[in-house]
Design an enzyme around this catalytic site. Structure first.
Site, PDB file in Angstrom:
ATOM      1  N   GLU A  77       4.904  -5.117   7.121  1.00 32.82           N
ATOM      2  CA  GLU A  77       4.148  -4.062   7.814  1.00 32.82           C
ATOM      3  C   GLU A  77       4.657  -3.815   9.230  1.00 32.82           C
ATOM      4  OE1 GLU A  77       2.765  -6.460   5.976  1.00 32.82           O
ATOM      5  OE2 GLU A  77       1.063  -5.669   4.840  1.00 32.82           O
ATOM      6  N   GLU A  97      -0.528  -9.286  -0.474  1.00 33.75           N
ATOM      7  CA  GLU A  97      -1.940  -9.572  -0.173  1.00 33.75           C
ATOM      8  C   GLU A  97      -2.790  -9.562  -1.433  1.00 33.75           C
ATOM      9  OE1 GLU A  97      -1.955  -6.413   2.855  1.00 33.75           O
ATOM     10  OE2 GLU A  97      -2.705  -7.911   4.248  1.00 33.75           O
ATOM     11  N   GLY A 114       0.727  -4.998   1.079  1.00 34.88           N
ATOM     12  CA  GLY A 114      -0.492  -5.064   0.272  1.00 34.88           C
ATOM     13  C   GLY A 114      -0.265  -5.687  -1.103  1.00 34.88           C
ATOM     14  N   ALA A 117       0.862  -1.175   0.000  1.00 34.33           N
ATOM     15  CA  ALA A 117       0.000   0.000   0.000  1.00 34.33           C
ATOM     16  C   ALA A 117       0.904   1.233   0.000  1.00 34.33           C
ATOM     17  CB  ALA A 117      -0.896  -0.009   1.229  1.00 34.33           C
TER      18      ALA A 117
HETATM   19  C1  HXC Z   1       5.044   4.445  -1.019  1.00 32.71           C
HETATM   20  C2  HXC Z   1       6.920   3.508  -1.887  1.00 32.71           C
HETATM   21  C3  HXC Z   1       6.569   2.255  -1.362  1.00 32.71           C
HETATM   22  C4  HXC Z   1       5.354   2.157  -0.632  1.00 32.71           C
HETATM   23  C5  HXC Z   1       8.450   2.048  -2.386  1.00 32.71           C
HETATM   24  N1  HXC Z   1       8.093   3.338  -2.520  1.00 32.71           N
HETATM   25  N2  HXC Z   1       7.541   1.369  -1.690  1.00 32.71           N
HETATM   26  N3  HXC Z   1       6.158   4.576  -1.716  1.00 32.71           N
HETATM   27  N4  HXC Z   1       4.627   3.270  -0.500  1.00 32.71           N
HETATM   28  N5  HXC Z   1       4.911   0.999  -0.128  1.00 32.71           N
HETATM   29  C6  HXC Z   1       8.822   4.402  -3.210  1.00 32.71           C
HETATM   30  C7  HXC Z   1      10.015   4.850  -2.430  1.00 32.71           C
HETATM   31  O1  HXC Z   1       9.636   5.777  -1.441  1.00 32.71           O
HETATM   32  C8  HXC Z   1      10.863   5.498  -3.517  1.00 32.71           C
HETATM   33  O2  HXC Z   1      10.326   6.769  -3.807  1.00 32.71           O
HETATM   34  C9  HXC Z   1      10.579   4.595  -4.720  1.00 32.71           C
HETATM   35  O3  HXC Z   1       9.356   3.917  -4.435  1.00 32.71           O
HETATM   36  C10 HXC Z   1      11.642   3.546  -4.924  1.00 32.71           C
HETATM   37  O4  HXC Z   1      11.816   2.842  -3.711  1.00 32.71           O
HETATM   38  P1  HXC Z   1      13.250   2.633  -2.994  1.00 32.71           P
HETATM   39  O5  HXC Z   1      12.962   2.348  -1.582  1.00 32.71           O
HETATM   40  O6  HXC Z   1      14.162   3.736  -3.327  1.00 32.71           O
HETATM   41  O7  HXC Z   1      13.731   1.305  -3.745  1.00 32.71           O
HETATM   42  P2  HXC Z   1      14.731   0.184  -3.197  1.00 32.71           P
HETATM   43  O8  HXC Z   1      15.878   0.793  -2.465  1.00 32.71           O
HETATM   44  O9  HXC Z   1      14.999  -0.694  -4.389  1.00 32.71           O
HETATM   45  O10 HXC Z   1      13.888  -0.647  -2.119  1.00 32.71           O
HETATM   46  C11 HXC Z   1      12.782  -1.392  -2.507  1.00 32.71           C
HETATM   47  C12 HXC Z   1      11.925  -1.794  -1.266  1.00 32.71           C
HETATM   48  C13 HXC Z   1      11.582  -0.535  -0.448  1.00 32.71           C
HETATM   49  C14 HXC Z   1      12.720  -2.786  -0.393  1.00 32.71           C
HETATM   50  C15 HXC Z   1      10.673  -2.503  -1.818  1.00 32.71           C
HETATM   51  O11 HXC Z   1      11.036   0.442  -1.338  1.00 32.71           O
HETATM   52  C16 HXC Z   1      10.567  -0.770   0.627  1.00 32.71           C
HETATM   53  O12 HXC Z   1      10.863  -1.298   1.673  1.00 32.71           O
HETATM   54  N6  HXC Z   1       9.301  -0.346   0.382  1.00 32.71           N
HETATM   55  C17 HXC Z   1       8.252  -0.433   1.391  1.00 32.71           C
HETATM   56  C18 HXC Z   1       7.755  -1.847   1.542  1.00 32.71           C
HETATM   57  C19 HXC Z   1       6.662  -1.942   2.593  1.00 32.71           C
HETATM   58  O13 HXC Z   1       6.897  -1.586   3.771  1.00 32.71           O
HETATM   59  N7  HXC Z   1       5.487  -2.382   2.184  1.00 32.71           N
HETATM   60  C20 HXC Z   1       4.342  -2.507   3.105  1.00 32.71           C
HETATM   61  C21 HXC Z   1       3.548  -1.224   3.068  1.00 32.71           C
HETATM   62  S1  HXC Z   1       2.223  -1.267   4.232  1.00 32.71           S
HETATM   63  P3  HXC Z   1      11.282   8.063  -3.945  1.00 32.71           P
HETATM   64  O14 HXC Z   1      10.318   9.167  -4.173  1.00 32.71           O
HETATM   65  O15 HXC Z   1      12.075   8.142  -2.685  1.00 32.71           O
HETATM   66  O16 HXC Z   1      12.142   7.732  -5.149  1.00 32.71           O
HETATM   67  C22 HXC Z   1       1.022  -2.171   3.454  1.00 32.71           C
HETATM   68  C23 HXC Z   1      -0.213  -2.374   4.254  1.00 32.71           C
HETATM   69  C24 HXC Z   1      -1.292  -2.937   3.423  1.00 32.71           C
HETATM   70  O17 HXC Z   1       1.148  -2.606   2.375  1.00 32.71           O
HETATM   71  C25 HXC Z   1      -2.565  -2.917   4.178  1.00 32.71           C
HETATM   72  C26 HXC Z   1      -3.776  -3.108   3.292  1.00 32.71           C
HETATM   73  C27 HXC Z   1      -4.265  -1.869   2.649  1.00 32.71           C
END
Ligand code: HXC
Length: 258
Positions: free
Chosen positions: A132, A112, A109, A65
């Site tokens: 998460e 999921e 997400g 998400a």
């Molecule tokens: C918003 C995101 C994002 C996310 C990545 N980006 N994931 N933005 N929400 N979930 C953005 C980053 O901020 C960055 O933007 C760009 O995408 C590239 O990501 P990087 O982090 O620079 O890439 P990398 O170093 O290759 O790392 C990849 C990654 C990391 C390991 C996947 O991005 C990461 O950990 N993302 C978050 C994963 C996460 O926590 N997912 C769960 C979310 S909560 P900029 O602008 O800086 O270039 C969830 C709850 C669901 O999903 C509930 C149901 C609705």
């Protein structure tokens, strides 16, 4: 329809929805999820489409998400605008098979959403996770339930409590995915699955999907009863007559979806 965050195409009777927000690794913001829902519904209604592929880029199916969109939401915001219920679960309403073709990250997400599809075909670079907990939250679109049913308690606990990611080989061993294929083969292989489905009787496919899903929702005895009703009901179709006649006559069946 005009979409800004997805690309939609068809290959024969297979509809392909590609998440296309590369600058955010396909983070699933409200607009993206609305577009996915709209495209899924349109394919489900389209008589020219028999199966649907949901995919992302080579680097990310979806990294979860959209954290930046969620971060300032308050409890009263989310209780009255139920963004999960309103926009995330459309895929569960689709009657045609939906194949998640996952390359790269399928996190939070994203994992999921893939698990809500009917099967997950993984590229060899796929990575699955429910990170998460790193954000001080837990999975919110079914992850704690569907991951546990898919891979069992111990692995699900480790992944959800520590945010450990699983690579494609482990995901296949753990039965999270139906198969792993080389990255370059991901879409061709998913299309092959879709084409095979398209060559079969649409009503039997829809009922078969319903029958397998019933296994997740009920007891064994009730599930077997439901299967029996569905099985017997298919004898009311012309395609059952055609399929069995073709076998007896040693020819290929010509299904009509009737
Ligand atoms: C918003 C995101 C994002 C996310 C990545 N980006 N994931 N933005 N929400 N979930 C953005 C980053 O901020 C960055 O933007 C760009 O995408 C590239 O990501 P990087 O982090 O620079 O890439 P990398 O170093 O290759 O790392 C990849 C990654 C990391 C390991 C996947 O991005 C990461 O950990 N993302 C978050 C994963 C996460 O926590 N997912 C769960 C979310 S909560 P900029 O602008 O800086 O270039 C969830 C709850 C669901 O999903 C509930 C149901 C609705």
């Amino acid at each position: 329809a005009e979409y800004g965050m997805i690309l939609v195409e068809t290959q024969g009777k297979v509809g392909i929805i590609r998440l296309n927000r590369p600058q955010a690794l396909n983070a699933l913001c409200d607009q993206l999820m609305s577009e996915v829902g709209e495209a899924l519904r349109a394919f489900d209604k389209d008589p020219g489409i028999a199966a649907i592929i949901l995919t992302g880029s080579e680097k990310a199916f979806a990294a979860g998400a959209d954290i930046k969109e969620m971060k300032d939401r308050t409890f009263p915001d989310v209780i009255f605008d139920d963004f999960i219920g309103d926009r995330w679960e459309t895929v569960l309403e689709i009657r045609k098979p939906v194949i998640a073709a996952v390359a790269g990250f399928a996190l939070g997400g994203g994992c999921e959403l893939a698990m809500m599809c009917d099967m997950i075909l993984a590229a060899d670079n796929a990575k699955f996770g429910q990170p998460e907990i790193n954000l001080g939250i837990i999975p919110g679109a079914g992850g704690s339930q569907r991951l546990t049913r898919a891979i069992g308690k111990s692995k699900a606990m480790e992944m959800i409590l520590t945010a450990r990611m699983m690579d494609a080989a482990e995901a296949e061993r753990a039965n999270l995915v139906c198969r792993v294929v080389p990255l370059a083969e991901l879409i061709p292989e998913a299309v092959k699955i879709g084409e095979k489905i398209a060559s079969l009787s649409g009503p039997s496919i829809a009922i078969a999907k319903d029958a397998v899903n019933t296994a997740y929702e009920t007891t064994l005895t009730e599930g077997v009863k439901a299967e029996r009703r569905m099985f017997l009901g298919l004898f009311a179709t012309a395609d059952q007559k055609e399929g069995m006649a073709a076998f007896a006559e040693k020819r290929k069946p010509a299904f009509t979806n009737r």
